[in-house]
Design a protein around this motif. Structure first.
Motif, short mmCIF file in Angstrom:
data_model
loop_
_atom_site.label_atom_id
_atom_site.label_comp_id
_atom_site.label_asym_id
_atom_site.label_seq_id
_atom_site.Cartn_x
_atom_site.Cartn_y
_atom_site.Cartn_z
N THR A 45 48.44 -28.78 97.47
CA THR A 45 47.44 -28.14 98.33
C THR A 45 47.11 -29.02 99.53
O THR A 45 46.93 -28.53 100.65
N GLN A 87 44.41 -21.34 97.61
CA GLN A 87 44.55 -21.40 96.16
C GLN A 87 43.46 -20.57 95.49
O GLN A 87 43.71 -19.85 94.54
N ASP A 173 49.59 -20.38 98.45
CA ASP A 173 49.19 -21.39 97.47
C ASP A 173 48.89 -20.71 96.13
O ASP A 173 47.85 -20.10 95.95
N GLU A 174 49.82 -20.85 95.20
CA GLU A 174 49.70 -20.26 93.86
C GLU A 174 49.32 -18.79 93.88
O GLU A 174 48.27 -18.41 93.37
MG LIG Z 1 46.56 -27.03 94.59
#
Ligand SMILES: [Mg+2]
Ligand SMILES: Nc1ncnc2c1ncn2[C@@H]1O[C@H](COP(=O)(O)OP(=O)(O)OP(=O)(O)O)[C@@H](O)[C@H]1O
Lengths: 255, 326
Positions: A45, A87, A173-174
């Motif tokens: 991140t 995220q 992000d994810e």
């Molecule tokens: Mg992360």
């Protein structure tokens, strides 16, 4: 081999003496889906935050489309066509799903500074916004407040909003974190369907998603690049297996 | 901000004319009716005090309620608007409408300069830096020759508006003030319900996400600040025409505190809250004036009660009870 769209040289981030990202050289080729994986706290991140200028790098340089973007503002990174997701799902909770998407369309196409006009001027973006909501499977939820959507739906809305900018490159992000199996499948399908003409860099813990989707994988541990290559290469790398066995994602060993 | 805990769609109620919901349209018509009828029942001077206080609070509310920034220095714009208006009226014999506009522009320009310095901060830092900058404006006004120091600018003639309407009679003055208030009120409402206002909402809801979509959020906040300070200048200027005076009183931090109090009591982030707040605080000032320093004590007590009992302010609480957006 296609050209390199995003590139970093010696990218480093230190937080009060702690090195979260350590001398990372990353090269993302145009048109590929590139995964950034690694155990919790590896610095994924933080990398994203630096690439999109939400954090200033301690050292190193970032090039996008051959242009040095190390010194520019985060909003301008987005304007160059490098758009990120977060995220923790990032929607505008008290605005409707339609309004969320419209905000991106409005930014890309102008009149965001018009404070003297009625917001009915924004209705001209409605058709496109409905189309984008349809594309991500949110038909019928256009008038629902984004904060009331289920988790998977929020992620889908986030992607629709990002897509509304028609970015050349997306950083996800994810995108599947915390989702049910069905939702994961839907998001994977979605990413597959939007990849044409785009480059995607994604952080992903779910390795079957990575295996099915990504062309290149970079493994990060403790801020450093541990390995890079396609899934077959990376998953056979003993150091990678060791790093993953020492953490919370042992699946790789079985892959 | 606690208000964002329940994600009720802000835009879900289909906006009608000017972006008013039905309940708001009813509220607006009631307010118009009151503005027309009340001067025949109550003193116009008292009502003009309310209307200018309400305009000031509405302008302030644009920042705290819709951008989420608490300015503790709004008196600077109000007071400077008053000085410039009074000065040009008295010494240049400018038309009253032009002088008021000039007062507004003064507020807006000063807002641009001070806002440029303050807007990168948020939360308590924004409040503190606006307070500090406003204190500098106060000391400037204390020393600068044109403000008349402790005496202020006195005996300012009201003159005429638009070259044809003499304002020396209170009723004539009243209609001008009412017109200015309504125009300001509608301008703010339009700003909130414009493409620009939509971006402001997005920034308030999730600023990093707005940035990641390519919005240079500082620009939007600064424009909102300039609109807010322009209208604060208009409010101060209008007051100086009504009372024929502009004094240091207008630029004090106490004045900045008043507008915070007024907006909180009425309900920040609501359309009618600042107006109701202005009615309450102005009436209190008016009827408690005979008790001297008790005004301040009572105001303090009301403030404490409001913060403890109705966190959302009067209008905010009513709106929550009725499940309406007011
Ligand atoms: Mg992360
Ligand atoms: N603002 C910050 N200040 C200090 N340390 C930070 C900050 N942001 C991140 N870190 C630290 O840097 C390291 C990397 O964090 P980062 O969030 O980039 O990891 P990640 O790879 O995204 O992990 P996860 O898989 O859990 O999301 C962690 O040890 C974290 O505690």
């Amino acid at each position: 081999m296609s050209e390199i769209l995003l590139e970093t040289h010696g990218l480093t981030k230190e937080f009060n003496g702690f090195t979260a990202v350590d001398n990372v050289d990353l090269q993302v080729r145009a048109g590929t889906i590139h995964a950034l994986i690694g155990p919790n706290g590896a610095g994924k991140t933080t990398c994203f935050n630096m690439l999109t200028k939400f954090l200033p790098p301690t050292r190193g340089r970032i090039h996008f489309k051959g242009r040095d973007i190390t010194g520019i503002a985060p909003a301008d990174v987005a304007r160059l066509g490098l758009v990120r997701s977060f995220q923790i799902s990032a929607v505008f909770p008290r605005l409707t799903a339609l309004e969320n998407v419209r905000l991106a369309l409005q930014r890309a196409r102008g009149n965001s500074f018009d404070f003297w006009r009625s917001e009915t001027a924004l209705r001209r973006y409605d058709n496109r916004a409905h189309q984008l909501l349809f594309d991500v499977g949110l038909t019928g939820l256009a008038d629902t407040a984004a904060g009331l959507l289920a988790y998977g739906q929020k992620r889908a809305l986030e992607i629709a909003t990002t897509l509304a900018l028609d970015p050349e490159m997306m950083l996800l992000d994810e995108p599947t974190a915390g989702m049910t199996h069905a939702d994961v499948d839907r998001i994977v399908e979605l990413i597959r369907s939007i990849r044409t003409g785009r480059t995607i860099l994604m952080v992903e813990h779910n390795l079957s998603v990575v295996e099915g989707l990504c062309d290149t994988i970079t493994v990060l541990t403790r801020g450093r690049v541990l390995a890079e290559g396609d899934y077959a290469t990376v998953s056979r790398n003993p150091e990678v297996i060791a790093a993953y066995l020492g953490s919370d994602a042992p699946e790789l060993a079985h892959a | 901000m606690s208000a964002s805990a329940t994600p009720v769609a802000l835009g879900a109620a289909r906006p009608g004319l000017f972006g008013f919901t039905r309940a708001q349209a009813v509220g607006f018509l009631l307010m118009l009716a009151a503005i027309v009828v009340l001067p025949h029942v109550l003193y116009p001077i008292f009502l003009m005090r309310i209307l200018t206080a309400a305009l000031f609070a509405c302008a302030f509310n644009l920042m705290i309620g819709y951008v989420g920034l608490l300015s503790f220095g709004h008196a600077a714009f109000y007071g400077m608007g008053a000085y410039v208006c009074a000065w040009t009226l008295k010494f240049w014999h400018l038309d009253a409408a032009a002088a008021i506009l000039l007062g507004g522009l003064t507020g807006g320009l000063l807002g641009l300069a001070l806002g440029y310095l303050a807007i990168r901060r948020s939360g308590i830092y924004f409040a503190m830096i606006t307070l500090a900058l406003a204190q500098m404006v106060y000391f400037f006004c204390l020393e600068a020759p044109f403000t008349g120091g402790e005496d202020g600018i006195q005996q300012v003639p009201r003159g005429t508006a638009f070259g044809i309407f003499p304002l020396h009679q209170d009723m004539a003055m009243y209609w001008l003030v009412a017109g200015i208030f309504i125009a300001g009120f509608l301008l703010i409402h339009r700003v909130i319900h414009s493409p620009f206002g939509q971006v402001l909402k997005a920034i308030r809801e999730n600023e990093p996400r707005a940035t990641s979509l390519g919005y240079r959020t500082m620009h939007y906040k600064l424009i909102a600040f300039v609109i807010s300070t322009f209208l604060s200048g208009i409010a101060g200027a209008t007051t100086s025409v009504v009372f024929g005076i502009a004094t240091l009183d207008g630029v004090t931090s106490a004045r900045s505190g008043d507008v915070v109090l007024t907006t909180l009591v009425g309900g920040l982030g609501t359309v009618f809250g600042p107006v109701v707040g202005a009615i309450v605080t102005t009436s209190m000032e008016n009827y408690l004036a005979q008790f001297g320093s008790w005004v301040t004590v009572t105001q303090g007590a009301v403030f404490v009660v409001c913060v403890l009992a109705f966190r959302r302010g009067i209008v905010g609480e009513i709106a929550a009870k009725l499940r309406l957006s007011l």
